[in-house]
Write an enzyme that holds these catalytic residues in place. Structure first.
Site, PDB file in Angstrom:
ATOM      1  N   LYS A  67       0.811  -1.004   0.012  1.00 13.10           N
ATOM      2  CA  LYS A  67       0.091   0.074   0.068  1.00 13.10           C
ATOM      3  C   LYS A  67       0.918   1.237  -0.202  1.00 13.10           C
ATOM      4  CE  LYS A  67      -1.957  -1.329   3.906  1.00 13.10           C
ATOM      5  NZ  LYS A  67      -1.169  -2.312   3.994  1.00 13.10           N
ATOM      6  N   ARG A  92      -9.302   0.803   9.285  1.00 16.33           N
ATOM      7  CA  ARG A  92      -8.463  -0.549   9.528  1.00 16.33           C
ATOM      8  C   ARG A  92      -9.745  -1.346  10.327  1.00 16.33           C
ATOM      9  NH1 ARG A  92      -2.787   0.280   9.098  1.00 16.33           N
ATOM     10  NH2 ARG A  92      -1.551  -1.553   9.470  1.00 16.33           N
ATOM     11  N   ARG A 106      11.593  -5.530   4.187  1.00 16.99           N
ATOM     12  CA  ARG A 106      11.556  -3.978   4.114  1.00 16.99           C
ATOM     13  C   ARG A 106      12.358  -3.244   4.958  1.00 16.99           C
ATOM     14  NH1 ARG A 106       5.593  -2.161   5.399  1.00 16.99           N
ATOM     15  NH2 ARG A 106       5.698  -2.893   7.350  1.00 16.99           N
ATOM     16  N   ARG A 153      11.966  -1.407  10.434  1.00 19.43           N
ATOM     17  CA  ARG A 153      10.866  -1.161  11.717  1.00 19.43           C
ATOM     18  C   ARG A 153      11.041  -2.207  12.847  1.00 19.43           C
ATOM     19  NH1 ARG A 153       5.494  -0.001   8.347  1.00 19.43           N
ATOM     20  NH2 ARG A 153       4.584  -1.097  10.190  1.00 19.43           N
ATOM     21  N   ARG A 195       0.528  -9.092  13.377  1.00 22.55           N
ATOM     22  CA  ARG A 195      -0.248  -7.938  12.660  1.00 22.55           C
ATOM     23  C   ARG A 195      -0.993  -8.555  11.420  1.00 22.55           C
ATOM     24  NH1 ARG A 195       4.783  -5.549  11.295  1.00 22.55           N
ATOM     25  NH2 ARG A 195       3.891  -4.382   9.541  1.00 22.55           N
TER      26      ARG A 195
HETATM   27  P1  ADP Z   1       1.814  -1.822   7.517  1.00 23.06           P
HETATM   28  O1  ADP Z   1       2.369  -0.843   6.631  1.00 23.06           O
HETATM   29  O2  ADP Z   1       2.836  -3.052   8.105  1.00 23.06           O
HETATM   30  O3  ADP Z   1       0.372  -2.047   7.579  1.00 23.06           O
HETATM   31  P2  ADP Z   1       1.419   0.595   9.307  1.00 23.06           P
HETATM   32  O4  ADP Z   1       2.600   1.459   9.126  1.00 23.06           O
HETATM   33  O5  ADP Z   1       0.185   0.920   8.385  1.00 23.06           O
HETATM   34  O6  ADP Z   1       1.912  -0.991   8.998  1.00 23.06           O
HETATM   35  O7  ADP Z   1       0.808   0.516  10.878  1.00 23.06           O
HETATM   36  C1  ADP Z   1       1.704   0.188  11.759  1.00 23.06           C
HETATM   37  C2  ADP Z   1       1.090   0.190  13.190  1.00 23.06           C
HETATM   38  O8  ADP Z   1       0.412   1.178  13.571  1.00 23.06           O
HETATM   39  C3  ADP Z   1      -0.185  -0.955  13.031  1.00 23.06           C
HETATM   40  O9  ADP Z   1       0.312  -2.238  13.484  1.00 23.06           O
HETATM   41  C4  ADP Z   1      -0.964  -0.228  13.966  1.00 23.06           C
HETATM   42  O10 ADP Z   1      -0.390  -0.620  15.646  1.00 23.06           O
HETATM   43  C5  ADP Z   1      -0.990   1.054  13.937  1.00 23.06           C
HETATM   44  N1  ADP Z   1      -2.126   1.808  13.183  1.00 23.06           N
HETATM   45  C6  ADP Z   1      -1.670   2.256  11.795  1.00 23.06           C
HETATM   46  N2  ADP Z   1      -2.764   2.581  11.319  1.00 23.06           N
HETATM   47  C7  ADP Z   1      -3.810   2.295  12.052  1.00 23.06           C
HETATM   48  C8  ADP Z   1      -5.463   2.479  12.048  1.00 23.06           C
HETATM   49  N3  ADP Z   1      -5.949   2.817  11.123  1.00 23.06           N
HETATM   50  N4  ADP Z   1      -5.888   1.966  13.509  1.00 23.06           N
HETATM   51  C9  ADP Z   1      -5.275   1.361  14.616  1.00 23.06           C
HETATM   52  N5  ADP Z   1      -4.023   1.280  14.297  1.00 23.06           N
HETATM   53  C10 ADP Z   1      -3.129   1.713  13.383  1.00 23.06           C
HETATM   54  P1  ADP Z   2       2.333  -1.914   3.332  1.00 24.64           P
HETATM   55  O1  ADP Z   2       2.408  -0.429   3.431  1.00 24.64           O
HETATM   56  O2  ADP Z   2       0.923  -2.574   2.431  1.00 24.64           O
HETATM   57  O3  ADP Z   2       2.424  -2.726   4.361  1.00 24.64           O
HETATM   58  P2  ADP Z   2       4.837  -1.538   1.545  1.00 24.64           P
HETATM   59  O4  ADP Z   2       4.536  -0.557   0.550  1.00 24.64           O
HETATM   60  O5  ADP Z   2       5.423  -0.976   2.837  1.00 24.64           O
HETATM   61  O6  ADP Z   2       3.413  -2.251   2.130  1.00 24.64           O
HETATM   62  O7  ADP Z   2       5.439  -2.931   0.799  1.00 24.64           O
HETATM   63  C1  ADP Z   2       6.128  -3.928   1.797  1.00 24.64           C
HETATM   64  C2  ADP Z   2       7.717  -4.232   1.343  1.00 24.64           C
HETATM   65  O8  ADP Z   2       7.216  -4.896  -0.186  1.00 24.64           O
HETATM   66  C3  ADP Z   2       8.382  -3.118   1.026  1.00 24.64           C
HETATM   67  O9  ADP Z   2       9.501  -3.610   1.152  1.00 24.64           O
HETATM   68  C4  ADP Z   2       8.180  -2.816  -0.566  1.00 24.64           C
HETATM   69  O10 ADP Z   2       9.366  -2.508  -1.293  1.00 24.64           O
HETATM   70  C5  ADP Z   2       7.957  -4.187  -0.914  1.00 24.64           C
HETATM   71  N1  ADP Z   2       6.879  -4.321  -2.094  1.00 24.64           N
HETATM   72  C6  ADP Z   2       5.985  -3.673  -2.312  1.00 24.64           C
HETATM   73  N2  ADP Z   2       5.186  -3.903  -3.447  1.00 24.64           N
HETATM   74  C7  ADP Z   2       6.078  -4.966  -3.900  1.00 24.64           C
HETATM   75  C8  ADP Z   2       5.580  -5.665  -5.101  1.00 24.64           C
HETATM   76  N3  ADP Z   2       4.704  -5.499  -5.885  1.00 24.64           N
HETATM   77  N4  ADP Z   2       6.624  -6.629  -5.282  1.00 24.64           N
HETATM   78  C9  ADP Z   2       7.592  -6.993  -4.486  1.00 24.64           C
HETATM   79  N5  ADP Z   2       7.853  -6.193  -3.417  1.00 24.64           N
HETATM   80  C10 ADP Z   2       7.053  -5.253  -3.216  1.00 24.64           C
END
Ligand code: ADP
Ligand code: ADP
Ligand code: ZN
Length: 226
Positions: A19, A94, A133, A166, A177
């Protein structure tokens, strides 16, 4: 005739689906702000605000920050002028309660959710994406050590900042998660499908492939003649 993007895009998908990666590109191509609640919480934590400290206790455990706290933070973000004609929402909503609150917030400004693209990937793919990542400490840019490596190891291509992993990208927290996602967030797929807003995108493709499909769907939904 020139066109400009308009609308509120809700990116759905599990942690690691891509995303944030896709949202960065949409932001620069569409000129709509990328609003990521995870990034907002991490920024608050960096500044050691009360909100940041509170959020950290949940983020470290891989559970969701409470809805009221999260919704208030997004409401505040929406008051900034750049969000007036739309936004790319990443990681929000979420929960179903957050989605309902978002509808109410947008309704107040005569708008609504424009499209909810769902980046669909298998759990195996999620785990390999999360494991590799690396994120820029300065600008939040997202890299992957195999699939999207920076030109120089440990250094951000766009701002020269230091890359880090992270603290919630450890194997145990990752799995937790994903479980939290399945129980609390996955119901939003049906929520938006029922409203005719869901757009499924095959997230197993490489980054460019996902983006091509995503952009086509988003463009169709957001472009208005200007
Ligand atoms: P990822 O990209 O791996 O999905 P995020 O950066 O979006 O992770 O979120 C990291 C953490 O921040 C989540 O595991 C949660 O604890 C918190 N968080 C992010 N967005 C939300 C939300 N909309 N509602 C509740 N907690 C959130
Ligand atoms: P999210 O925000 O949904 O948690 P991220 O954008 O942080 O996901 O992507 C998670 C990891 O996967 C990052 O290291 C990113 O560079 C990698 N990634 C994202 N999209 C792709 C894809 N289509 N193919 C391979 N790796 C990807
Ligand atoms: Zn950077």
């Amino acid at each position: 005739m020139s066109t400009s993007a308009f609308g509120y895009i809700v990116l759905l998908g599990a942690p690691g689906a891509g995303k944030g990666t896709q949202a960065e590109r949409l932001e620069s191509d569409l000129g709509l702000p990328h609003i990521a609640t995870g990034d907002l919480f991490r920024a608050a934590l960096k500044q050691q605000t009360e909100l940041g400290k509170l959020a950290q206790s949940y983020m470290d455990r891989g559970v969701l920050v409470p809805d009221d706290v999260t919704i208030a933070m997004v409401r505040e973000r929406f008051t900034q002028p750049d969000a007036a004609k739309g936004a790319i929402l990443d990681g929000f909503p979420r929960t179903v309660d957050q989605a309902t609150a978002l509808d109410a917030m947008l309704q107040e400004r005569g708008a609504g959710v424009t499209l909810a693209p769902y980046i669909k990937v298998t759990t195996e793919t999620l785990l390999s994406r999360l494991a590799g990542r690396w994120v820029c400490r300065r600008c939040g840019g997202v890299y992957h050590m195999l699939y999207n490596p920076p030109a120089r190891e440990g250094v951000c291509d766009s701002c020269g900042g230091e890359l880090y992993q992270r603290s919630d990208d450890t194997p145990a927290t990752q799995l937790h998660r994903i479980e939290v996602y399945l129980s609390e967030t996955a119901p939003l797929i049906e929520f938006y499908r029922d409203r005719g807003l869901l757009a499924e995108v095959d997230g197993e493709q490489n980054i460019d492939g996902v983006y091509r499909d995503l952009l086509e769907r988003v463009r169709r939904a957001t472009q208005r003649p200007s």
